[in-house]
Design a protein around this motif. Structure first.
Motif, PDB file in Angstrom:
ATOM      1  N   ASP A 191      64.051  11.453 -19.271  1.00  0.00           N
ATOM      2  CA  ASP A 191      63.860  12.702 -19.995  1.00  0.00           C
ATOM      3  C   ASP A 191      64.547  12.653 -21.353  1.00  0.00           C
ATOM      4  OD1 ASP A 191      62.459  13.856 -17.855  1.00  0.00           O
ATOM      5  OD2 ASP A 191      64.320  14.503 -16.908  1.00  0.00           O
ATOM      6  N   SER A 192      65.765  12.133 -21.378  1.00  0.00           N
ATOM      7  CA  SER A 192      66.527  12.057 -22.623  1.00  0.00           C
ATOM      8  C   SER A 192      65.826  11.180 -23.647  1.00  0.00           C
ATOM      9  CB  SER A 192      67.930  11.502 -22.332  1.00  0.00           C
ATOM     10  OG  SER A 192      68.680  11.386 -23.518  1.00  0.00           O
ATOM     11  N   GLU A 193      65.233  10.077 -23.193  1.00  0.00           N
ATOM     12  CA  GLU A 193      64.515   9.191 -24.102  1.00  0.00           C
ATOM     13  C   GLU A 193      63.292   9.888 -24.685  1.00  0.00           C
ATOM     14  OE1 GLU A 193      63.677   5.782 -21.770  1.00  0.00           O
ATOM     15  OE2 GLU A 193      65.732   5.015 -21.848  1.00  0.00           O
ATOM     16  N   ILE A 194      62.576  10.632 -23.851  1.00  0.00           N
ATOM     17  CA  ILE A 194      61.400  11.361 -24.329  1.00  0.00           C
ATOM     18  C   ILE A 194      61.797  12.365 -25.394  1.00  0.00           C
ATOM     19  CG2 ILE A 194      59.628  13.026 -23.657  1.00  0.00           C
ATOM     20  CD1 ILE A 194      59.534  11.565 -20.933  1.00  0.00           C
ATOM     21  N   VAL A 195      62.917  13.062 -25.156  1.00  0.00           N
ATOM     22  CA  VAL A 195      63.399  14.036 -26.132  1.00  0.00           C
ATOM     23  C   VAL A 195      63.739  13.355 -27.453  1.00  0.00           C
ATOM     24  CG1 VAL A 195      65.294  15.606 -26.685  1.00  0.00           C
ATOM     25  CG2 VAL A 195      64.238  15.675 -24.423  1.00  0.00           C
ATOM     26  N   ALA A 196      64.437  12.231 -27.393  1.00  0.00           N
ATOM     27  CA  ALA A 196      64.833  11.524 -28.607  1.00  0.00           C
ATOM     28  C   ALA A 196      63.619  11.049 -29.394  1.00  0.00           C
ATOM     29  CB  ALA A 196      65.730  10.335 -28.255  1.00  0.00           C
ATOM     30  N   ILE A 197      62.626  10.526 -28.704  1.00  0.00           N
ATOM     31  CA  ILE A 197      61.429  10.029 -29.373  1.00  0.00           C
ATOM     32  C   ILE A 197      60.643  11.180 -29.988  1.00  0.00           C
ATOM     33  CG2 ILE A 197      59.224   8.863 -29.026  1.00  0.00           C
ATOM     34  CD1 ILE A 197      60.667   7.231 -26.791  1.00  0.00           C
ATOM     35  N   SER A 198      60.435  12.248 -29.213  1.00  0.00           N
ATOM     36  CA  SER A 198      59.669  13.387 -29.728  1.00  0.00           C
ATOM     37  C   SER A 198      60.361  14.027 -30.920  1.00  0.00           C
ATOM     38  CB  SER A 198      59.470  14.429 -28.611  1.00  0.00           C
ATOM     39  OG  SER A 198      58.743  13.887 -27.535  1.00  0.00           O
ATOM     40  N   ALA A 199      61.680  14.174 -30.826  1.00  0.00           N
ATOM     41  CA  ALA A 199      62.437  14.774 -31.924  1.00  0.00           C
ATOM     42  C   ALA A 199      62.380  13.893 -33.170  1.00  0.00           C
ATOM     43  CB  ALA A 199      63.882  14.997 -31.501  1.00  0.00           C
ATOM     44  N   GLY A 200      62.397  12.584 -32.983  1.00  0.00           N
ATOM     45  CA  GLY A 200      62.291  11.672 -34.115  1.00  0.00           C
ATOM     46  C   GLY A 200      60.952  11.778 -34.812  1.00  0.00           C
ATOM     47  N   TYR A 201      59.892  11.843 -34.021  1.00  0.00           N
ATOM     48  CA  TYR A 201      58.568  12.037 -34.615  1.00  0.00           C
ATOM     49  C   TYR A 201      58.517  13.328 -35.425  1.00  0.00           C
ATOM     50  CZ  TYR A 201      56.559   8.502 -31.383  1.00  0.00           C
ATOM     51  OH  TYR A 201      56.243   7.355 -30.691  1.00  0.00           O
ATOM     52  N   LEU A 202      59.029  14.416 -34.839  1.00  0.00           N
ATOM     53  CA  LEU A 202      58.975  15.705 -35.516  1.00  0.00           C
ATOM     54  C   LEU A 202      59.737  15.658 -36.835  1.00  0.00           C
ATOM     55  CD1 LEU A 202      58.145  18.679 -35.505  1.00  0.00           C
ATOM     56  CD2 LEU A 202      60.240  19.176 -34.206  1.00  0.00           C
ATOM     57  N   ALA A 203      60.934  15.081 -36.810  1.00  0.00           N
ATOM     58  CA  ALA A 203      61.728  14.976 -38.037  1.00  0.00           C
ATOM     59  C   ALA A 203      60.988  14.177 -39.105  1.00  0.00           C
ATOM     60  CB  ALA A 203      63.074  14.327 -37.728  1.00  0.00           C
ATOM     61  N   ALA A 204      60.312  13.112 -38.688  1.00  0.00           N
ATOM     62  CA  ALA A 204      59.604  12.265 -39.650  1.00  0.00           C
ATOM     63  C   ALA A 204      58.401  12.972 -40.243  1.00  0.00           C
ATOM     64  CB  ALA A 204      59.177  10.968 -38.968  1.00  0.00           C
ATOM     65  N   PHE A 205      57.619  13.661 -39.414  1.00  0.00           N
ATOM     66  CA  PHE A 205      56.464  14.377 -39.957  1.00  0.00           C
ATOM     67  C   PHE A 205      56.905  15.462 -40.939  1.00  0.00           C
ATOM     68  CE2 PHE A 205      54.058  12.758 -36.174  1.00  0.00           C
ATOM     69  CZ  PHE A 205      53.022  12.169 -36.874  1.00  0.00           C
ATOM     70  N   LYS A 206      57.995  16.142 -40.634  1.00  0.00           N
ATOM     71  CA  LYS A 206      58.498  17.169 -41.550  1.00  0.00           C
ATOM     72  C   LYS A 206      58.981  16.536 -42.853  1.00  0.00           C
ATOM     73  CE  LYS A 206      59.924  20.706 -38.191  1.00  0.00           C
ATOM     74  NZ  LYS A 206      61.075  21.449 -37.602  1.00  0.00           N
ATOM     75  N   ALA A 207      59.728  15.448 -42.747  1.00  0.00           N
ATOM     76  CA  ALA A 207      60.237  14.784 -43.949  1.00  0.00           C
ATOM     77  C   ALA A 207      59.104  14.253 -44.810  1.00  0.00           C
ATOM     78  CB  ALA A 207      61.185  13.654 -43.555  1.00  0.00           C
ATOM     79  N   GLN A 208      58.048  13.763 -44.178  1.00  0.00           N
ATOM     80  CA  GLN A 208      56.903  13.238 -44.925  1.00  0.00           C
ATOM     81  C   GLN A 208      56.296  14.297 -45.828  1.00  0.00           C
ATOM     82  OE1 GLN A 208      54.150  11.092 -42.423  1.00  0.00           O
ATOM     83  NE2 GLN A 208      52.494  11.265 -43.897  1.00  0.00           N
ATOM     84  N   LYS A 209      56.304  15.538 -45.368  1.00  0.00           N
ATOM     85  CA  LYS A 209      55.752  16.633 -46.160  1.00  0.00           C
ATOM     86  C   LYS A 209      56.749  17.185 -47.173  1.00  0.00           C
ATOM     87  CE  LYS A 209      51.627  17.326 -44.202  1.00  0.00           C
ATOM     88  NZ  LYS A 209      50.348  17.252 -44.925  1.00  0.00           N
ATOM     89  N   GLN A 210      58.033  17.129 -46.854  1.00  0.00           N
ATOM     90  CA  GLN A 210      59.032  17.862 -47.638  1.00  0.00           C
ATOM     91  C   GLN A 210      59.723  17.029 -48.706  1.00  0.00           C
ATOM     92  OE1 GLN A 210      61.617  19.366 -44.561  1.00  0.00           O
ATOM     93  NE2 GLN A 210      60.114  20.855 -43.819  1.00  0.00           N
ATOM     94  N   LEU A 211      59.939  15.738 -48.461  1.00  0.00           N
ATOM     95  CA  LEU A 211      60.707  14.924 -49.398  1.00  0.00           C
ATOM     96  C   LEU A 211      59.830  14.365 -50.508  1.00  0.00           C
ATOM     97  CD1 LEU A 211      63.123  12.900 -47.065  1.00  0.00           C
ATOM     98  CD2 LEU A 211      63.440  15.159 -48.104  1.00  0.00           C
TER      99      LEU A 211
END
Length: 297
Positions: A191-211
């Motif tokens: 479960d912890s690994e799934i959370v880390a991976i999903s959160a990483g994807y989300l952070a990257a998609f947001k950064a791709q749009k914002q930075l």
């Protein structure tokens, strides 16, 4: 036989292939610490992404093998992939659609919209269109006229890569739900690994749009790009016995050599961060890719 994709300057490659409009990046290749510290959980070279790196590689390989198994079950498709370099882009398109369907099936997610035409995003060669706020499954886009100018397996490699983004995006949208589920008393390491991976994807998609101000290595070490290139390069490598040299398909941290080993293994390098940061180690090793690209221009 080794096939090499046409080399682009960093900014031109990002703008055309990934759908960005970043004219100031022509000279930007190496990873930039200042830029990446604006969203450190979004980049594979930052310590905040360490848990993602540790967790994601096994999933990348597992998911790649699942797609490879489905392709192997389809003898006509397997034969078509073996003949890929001799096909025109028009001949490839039906098989691209078949791989798309199998890839989505392998993920167990909903299918994104697939567009293969020369006009929907006329300035882009390939693209994954998404909106974090609106959600959905995204749009996978391939421009056949532009892909026809590339060599050999470019169309197949990009189709696999962009479709992986839809999987990532759907996982990213589930990041908060996964985090809440992991907070309960029955959460385990998986479960912890799934959370880390999903959160990483989300952070990257947001950064791709914002930075703003991405260079080649910055954009391609965003966690979503880093992992999608690693996934796609692994699948293409297995399909072609590691004989395809794709110099621009991600950084060397997402590329495999002719023995199926990562050219730059960030997980291994992360054990040496007491001496040099992961970003500094990457930049040192990335000189080889930079020099290869320069020689091919």
């Amino acid at each position: 036989m080794t096939f090499r994709f046409q080399t682009f300057a960093a900014g031109a490659f990002l703008s055309l292939a990934m759908g960005l409009s970043l004219p100031s990046l022509a000279d930007g290749f190496y990873a930039n610490e200042t830029l990446q510290r604006q969203a450190p959980d979004a980049f594979a070279l930052q310590p905040e992404a360490h848990e993602f790196l540790v967790s994601s590689y096994a999933l990348t390989i597992k998911d790649g093998d699942r797609l490879l198994d489905l392709i192997a079950e389809d003898k006509a498709l397997t034969n078509a992939i073996q003949q890929w370099p001799e096909m025109t882009i028009d001949q490839q398109i039906p098989w691209l659609k078949k791989v798309f369907s199998l890839e989505v099936r392998s993920f167990g997610t909903e299918a994104p919209k697939l567009i293969i035409d020369n006009h929907s995003y006329p300035k882009k060669m390939v693209y994954f269109d998404f909106d974090v706020e609106a959600g959905g499954n995204g749009i996978v886009y391939l421009n056949p006229d532009k892909l026809a100018e590339e060599e050999a397996y470019a169309s197949l490699a990009f189709l696999i890569h962009e479709t992986r983004h839809s999987y990532q995006f759907q996982q990213a949208l589930n990041a908060n739900a996964n985090a809440n589920a992991n907070a309960n008393a029955n959460a385990n390491d998986s479960d912890s690994e799934i959370v880390a991976i999903s959160a990483g994807y989300l952070a990257a998609f947001k950064a791709q749009k914002q930075l703003k101000g991405f260079g080649f290595s910055d954009f391609l070490t965003l966690l979503n790009e880093f992992e999608a290139f690693q996934y796609g390069n692994y699948v293409i490598g297995q399909l072609t016995d590691w004989q395809i040299d794709m110099i621009n398909m991600g950084t060397f941290a997402s590329q495999f050599d002719n023995q199926g080993q990562l050219k730059i293994d960030l997980n291994t390098l992360s054990a040496n961060v007491d001496e040099l940061s992961l970003l500094a180690q990457y930049n040192e090793l990335a000189k080889e890719q930079f020099e290869l690209r320069q020689r091919q221009q």
